[in-house]
Scaffold this motif. Structure first.
Motif, PDB file in Angstrom:
ATOM      1  N   GLU B 423       0.849  -1.194   0.000  1.00 42.71           N
ATOM      2  CA  GLU B 423       0.000   0.000   0.000  1.00 42.71           C
ATOM      3  C   GLU B 423       0.881   1.239   0.000  1.00 42.71           C
ATOM      4  O   GLU B 423       1.895   1.274   0.689  1.00 42.71           O
ATOM      5  CB  GLU B 423      -0.861   0.043   1.270  1.00 42.71           C
ATOM      6  CG  GLU B 423      -1.864  -1.067   1.404  1.00 42.71           C
ATOM      7  CD  GLU B 423      -3.026  -0.920   0.440  1.00 42.71           C
ATOM      8  OE1 GLU B 423      -3.223   0.182  -0.095  1.00 42.71           O
ATOM      9  OE2 GLU B 423      -3.714  -1.930   0.204  1.00 42.71           O
ATOM     10  N   LYS B 427      -0.828   8.873   2.069  1.00 41.71           N
ATOM     11  CA  LYS B 427      -1.491   9.172   0.789  1.00 41.71           C
ATOM     12  C   LYS B 427      -1.584  10.673   0.502  1.00 41.71           C
ATOM     13  O   LYS B 427      -1.477  11.105  -0.640  1.00 41.71           O
ATOM     14  CB  LYS B 427      -2.907   8.564   0.783  1.00 41.71           C
ATOM     15  CG  LYS B 427      -2.896   7.045   0.661  1.00 41.71           C
ATOM     16  CD  LYS B 427      -3.858   6.576  -0.433  1.00 41.71           C
ATOM     17  CE  LYS B 427      -3.583   5.153  -0.902  1.00 41.71           C
ATOM     18  NZ  LYS B 427      -3.737   4.125   0.130  1.00 41.71           N
ATOM     19  N   LYS B 511       1.880  -1.714   4.332  1.00 41.44           N
ATOM     20  CA  LYS B 511       1.054  -2.912   4.467  1.00 41.44           C
ATOM     21  C   LYS B 511       1.017  -3.632   3.123  1.00 41.44           C
ATOM     22  O   LYS B 511       0.943  -3.006   2.073  1.00 41.44           O
ATOM     23  CB  LYS B 511      -0.372  -2.514   4.853  1.00 41.44           C
ATOM     24  CG  LYS B 511      -0.563  -2.414   6.361  1.00 41.44           C
ATOM     25  CD  LYS B 511      -2.037  -2.280   6.688  1.00 41.44           C
ATOM     26  CE  LYS B 511      -2.587  -1.004   6.147  1.00 41.44           C
ATOM     27  NZ  LYS B 511      -3.831  -0.503   6.591  1.00 41.44           N
ATOM     28  N   ARG B 513      -0.545  -5.565   0.057  1.00 43.14           N
ATOM     29  CA  ARG B 513      -1.863  -5.502  -0.582  1.00 43.14           C
ATOM     30  C   ARG B 513      -2.592  -6.824  -0.350  1.00 43.14           C
ATOM     31  O   ARG B 513      -2.003  -7.896  -0.496  1.00 43.14           O
ATOM     32  CB  ARG B 513      -1.710  -5.268  -2.084  1.00 43.14           C
ATOM     33  CG  ARG B 513      -1.039  -3.974  -2.459  1.00 43.14           C
ATOM     34  CD  ARG B 513      -1.996  -2.813  -2.459  1.00 43.14           C
ATOM     35  NE  ARG B 513      -2.727  -2.698  -3.725  1.00 43.14           N
ATOM     36  CZ  ARG B 513      -3.800  -1.933  -3.865  1.00 43.14           C
ATOM     37  NH1 ARG B 513      -4.295  -1.259  -2.844  1.00 43.14           N
ATOM     38  NH2 ARG B 513      -4.398  -1.841  -5.035  1.00 43.14           N
ATOM     39  N   THR B 514      -3.842  -6.760   0.035  1.00 38.87           N
ATOM     40  CA  THR B 514      -4.642  -7.969   0.219  1.00 38.87           C
ATOM     41  C   THR B 514      -5.792  -7.933  -0.775  1.00 38.87           C
ATOM     42  O   THR B 514      -6.095  -6.865  -1.324  1.00 38.87           O
ATOM     43  CB  THR B 514      -5.238  -7.997   1.638  1.00 38.87           C
ATOM     44  OG1 THR B 514      -6.057  -6.823   1.786  1.00 38.87           O
ATOM     45  CG2 THR B 514      -4.154  -7.991   2.705  1.00 38.87           C
ATOM     46  N   GLU B 516      -8.765  -7.853  -0.207  1.00 35.50           N
ATOM     47  CA  GLU B 516      -9.766  -6.884   0.258  1.00 35.50           C
ATOM     48  C   GLU B 516      -9.346  -5.461  -0.103  1.00 35.50           C
ATOM     49  O   GLU B 516     -10.136  -4.665  -0.602  1.00 35.50           O
ATOM     50  CB  GLU B 516      -9.959  -6.967   1.780  1.00 35.50           C
ATOM     51  CG  GLU B 516     -10.534  -8.271   2.284  1.00 35.50           C
ATOM     52  CD  GLU B 516      -9.545  -9.415   2.259  1.00 35.50           C
ATOM     53  OE1 GLU B 516      -8.365  -9.188   2.633  1.00 35.50           O
ATOM     54  OE2 GLU B 516      -9.889 -10.519   1.801  1.00 35.50           O
ATOM     55  N   SER B 517      -8.059  -5.151   0.166  1.00 36.24           N
ATOM     56  CA  SER B 517      -7.626  -3.776  -0.109  1.00 36.24           C
ATOM     57  C   SER B 517      -7.606  -3.511  -1.611  1.00 36.24           C
ATOM     58  O   SER B 517      -7.827  -2.394  -2.060  1.00 36.24           O
ATOM     59  CB  SER B 517      -6.261  -3.505   0.529  1.00 36.24           C
ATOM     60  OG  SER B 517      -5.253  -4.241  -0.121  1.00 36.24           O
ATOM     61  N   ALA B 520     -11.070  -2.752  -2.475  1.00 31.97           N
ATOM     62  CA  ALA B 520     -11.499  -1.452  -1.964  1.00 31.97           C
ATOM     63  C   ALA B 520     -10.869  -0.300  -2.743  1.00 31.97           C
ATOM     64  O   ALA B 520     -11.516   0.715  -3.010  1.00 31.97           O
ATOM     65  CB  ALA B 520     -11.153  -1.346  -0.481  1.00 31.97           C
ATOM     66  N   SER B 521      -9.598  -0.408  -3.062  1.00 25.86           N
ATOM     67  CA  SER B 521      -8.946   0.673  -3.815  1.00 25.86           C
ATOM     68  C   SER B 521      -8.038   0.096  -4.891  1.00 25.86           C
ATOM     69  O   SER B 521      -6.854  -0.076  -4.701  1.00 25.86           O
ATOM     70  CB  SER B 521      -8.131   1.567  -2.864  1.00 25.86           C
ATOM     71  OG  SER B 521      -7.125   0.788  -2.255  1.00 25.86           O
TER      72      SER B 521
END
Lengths: 181, 576
Positions: B423, B427, B511, B513-514, B516-517, B520-521
């Motif tokens: 990630e 940001k 973190k 990347r999963t 889920e992430s 989400a993005s």
């Protein structure tokens, strides 16, 4: 997309977008105009760099400079000990770049032509005439000849603008342009 | 690792792959590892070289005048080598591996050679840095003879170049593998085509470097008695300028890549865009003659040939990309529904995504500040009033920093989630970074060009001439320009620091990347609408009024500024 192979395998047969091909045409024509401007300045412009260059050696060039100084020296520049020469208009004048000075100082007459010879006896230097902002590269072993016509009286500095070692920023010479006597 | 939807599979020839959960591409693990190490080392050199650049700029700010003269010249040499050569080439190697193995969905050729290339490049870069920092090689990046550096300065550069050459051949090998194993159909993607352009120019560049640096090395250790300074320059610039064409090709390839990845943009015409890249290969090397416009011993005919049509056809290539990429973006955005008025497509572009804003700023800075001024400096007579003044670094900070470096930064914001699978941290900082860096470097570029127009010399420790026997006063405006340049350099450095902070923290502490992430993005927005964006063929092209306005503004600026400079020239002493 640009990151995948073209979908149409015969992509070179696709017709062109009108906007794009117009822009290509304009850009191409503008190139022609710039080319024409550069060439025509050789005929109508007054600022063109000479193509006259001779091979020389530091010794041979140094001798010519010495001969000019001997013949035309009129005084010394301030308390620097650097000779000021006032050569005959139309003649060959010399300026030598070396670590870290431009030698000698020239005194030229306004509106007269001079054949200015530039060379270096050690490393490369940059002849940067200020505040005119005329910039010419000076090489050891090459004698470059420019015909110059100073058209405004005044005191001009010759700054070195090619890096030439630790004293580079102290390398400043002078050209005086005086009204005709 | 958690994102892998399947365990790494063993493919043909023992290469291992993972499947990218975001793009579905097969990712060769060797290529991935090599992209990572090259990109990380690139960023290290950017940080080091950028820091040196800040010290140089603060020294040239007359009111600050930070460094003593010897350190100024030393760090200026190191700054040039570290950012112009090492940062850029390490990153370009990563781009080459990405544009071959990843985009073409195949394994990297000869990974052991690729590792050897990497090791040689690191060794060479470190040796050259050591030579410069030891203080006996403050010869500037150009190292013009007969000024001499320590032998290991040249040797470091040669070893680095050998490494880079091997990396280029690994890239070519990968293309052959992709073709033979049928990992793609039809022609290579445009981005890969751009990378091929960069690689071909790189071979020419490195060959020129070898031809001149090997004898110069032998001269420095005493085996050769004399190197002609003019010959040195002619060949050195075959490397020095051509290497900038590698940058341009790589950077333009990235412009297309980011436009495609974020907006689903397709080139308006494959044919025109590829022709434009081809023009770089054919003409840009000749244009390196524009470094020799005020040298003794080269004729006007030679200068005009090499810097007019040879140069202008290459410039034409850039002008084509400069219209095609915004045009492709406009087309994609309009088909995605942003169709109101002239500029809704531009206003509603993803300006908060640093990958997009970085590329957009890169295009503008490269075109307006770098491109126009480059053509003007490359004009035979106009060069007289610019050669070796600060105008020159002003120009190339717009091309290489505002253009290339900013484009490389932009794609890094995609490389971190896709290749490092981390990630992006901080940001908000990432979002602002391209603007801070772009504004800073535009200032650096403009104020240096301003000072250069007033005659201020480049590579000069003291424009007050306090230690000189004879003195000269530049106009007060020139001193103001140098101060503003210093302030802009601080701003640019802040932008650089933000970049390094975000990237280093994300890569090492971010973190993973999963699934889920990713859901989400997503790094790459769904291009479902954009997928149907362009069908080729002119009648199916949407109208592009916004792009027409943008290129018209560019063209008018170009023409006006070109003739303003002829006006300046006409006011100096007549000479012939």
């Amino acid at each position: 997309m640009a990151i995948s192979p073209p979908e149409n395998k015969l992509w070179w047969k696709e017709p062109l977008s009108g906007v794009e091909i117009t822009w290509v045409g304009i850009a191409f024509l503008w190139g022609l105009v710039m080319f024409g401007t550069m060439v025509s300045w050789h005929f109508v412009g007054k600022q063109n760099l000479s193509n006259e260059t001779y091979r020389t050696t530091p010794d041979a060039f140094g001798e010519k400079v010495e001969a000019m100084v001997e013949r035309f020296q009129v005084r010394e520049e301030g308390d620097t000990g650097v000779p000021v020469v006032h050569p005959t208009p139309g003649s060959d004048v010399y300026m030598l770049g070396r670590l870290w000075e431009w030698w000698p100082v020239l005194e030229l007459e306004k509106g007269q032509n001079y054949r200015l010879h530039l060379s270096s006896t050690d490393w490369q230097h940059g002849f940067s005439l200020q505040p005119q902002n005329i910039n010419i590269q000076v090489h050891p072993g090459y004698d470059m000849v420019l015909t110059i016509t100073p058209d405004k009286a005044g005191e001009y500095a010759v700054v070195c603008n090619e890096f030439c070692g630790i004293g580079h920023h102290t390398m400043v010479g002078k050209i005086h342009v005086v009204d005709k006597k | 690792m958690a994102v892998d939807t399947q365990a790494p599979s063993r493919g043909f020839s023992g290469a291992s792959y993972r499947t990218c959960p975001e793009t579905g591409l097969k990712v060769c693990s060797q290529a991935e590892a090599l992209i990572k190490v090259n990109a990380v080392v690139a960023v290290v050199f950017l940080a080091v070289g950028g820091f040196f650049g800040l010290l140089v700029a603060l020294t040239r700010w007359p009111a600050v005048h930070l460094l003593p003269a010897d350190w100024f010249y030393l760090l200026l040499t190191a700054h040039g080598a570290d950012v112009l050569l090492f940062w850029i080439i390490f990153f370009e190697v990563a781009v080459l591996y990405f544009a071959s193995a990843i985009i073409l969905n195949c394994r990297l050729a000869a990974p052991k050679w690729a590792w050897l290339a990497f090791v040689l490049m690191v060794v060479g870069a470190v040796v050259a840095n050591v030579a410069v920092l030891q203080g006996e090689s403050s010869v500037m990046f150009t190292s013009y003879v007969p000024m001499q550096a320590a032998p290991h300065f040249y040797l470091g550069l040669i070893v680095f170049a050998v490494g880079a050459l091997i990396a280029v051949f690994v890239f070519f090998g990968t293309l052959v593998i992709a073709k033979e194993e049928g990992s793609y159909e039809g022609s290579v993607p445009l981005v890969t085509f751009g990378a091929i352009t960069a690689a071909i120019i790189a071979v020419f560049t490195i060959a020129s470097g070898a031809i001149i640096l090997i004898p110069t090395f032998l001269w420095s250790v005493g085996y050769i008695s004399h190197i002609d300074p003019l010959m040195y320059k002619v060949i050195w610039w075959g490397m020095g300028h051509s290497s900038q064409q590698i940058n341009v090709s790589a950077q333009v390839a990235i412009w297309y890549a980011v436009a495609a990845m974020l907006l689903g943009a397709k080139p308006l015409s494959e044919k025109v865009s590829r022709m434009a890249f081809l023009m770089y290969i054919l003409f840009l090397q000749l244009a390196s003659a524009h470094h020799l416009l005020v040298e003794p011993g080269v004729s006007s005919e030679w200068k005009i040939f090499n810097t007019s049509y040879a140069l202008y056809l290459a410039v034409l290539g850039s002008m084509i990309h400069g219209m095609s990429i915004p045009g492709a973006m406009e087309a994609a955005q309009r088909r995605a529904g942003f169709n109101n008025g002239m500029f809704e497509w531009l206003r509603k572009a993803p300006w908060g995504n640093p990958a997009f804003s970085g590329v957009a700023l890169s295009i503008v800075i490269f075109g307006f500040l770098g491109g126009i001024t480059g053509v003007i400096m490359g004009t035979e007579q106009l060069n007289l009033i610019m050669h070796n003044t600060l105008y020159v670094p002003g120009h190339f900070h717009a091309t290489v920093v505002g253009g290339t470096t900013l484009a490389f930064m932009a794609i890094t914001y995609l490389v971190v989630p896709l290749i490092f699978r981390k990630e992006i941290m901080f940001k908000k900082i990432a979002q602002w970074q391209p603007y801070v860096f772009g504004a800073g470097i535009s200032g650096v570029s403009l104020f240096m060009m301003g000072a250069g127009t007033l005659g201020v010399s480049r590579r000069h420790w003291d424009i007050g001439f306090s230690d000189a026997a004879m003195s000269f006063d530049y106009p007060a405006t020139a001193f103001l320009m140098m101060g503003l340049n210093g302030i802009s350099a601080i701003l640019a450095s802040l932008g650089g620091l933000m970049f390094v902070l975000v990237v280093v923290c994300s890569v090492f502490f971010g973190k993973a990347r999963t699934p889920e992430s990713i859901a989400a993005s997503p790094t790459l927005p769904s291009t479902g609408t954009a997928e149907t964006v362009t069908t080729y063929g002119s009648e199916k092209h949407p109208k592009l009024p916004g792009t027409v306005v943008l290129v018209t503004v560019f063209f008018v600026a170009f023409v006006l500024y070109y003739y303003v400079n002829w006006k300046y020239l006409s006011e100096v002493w007549p000479l012939s």
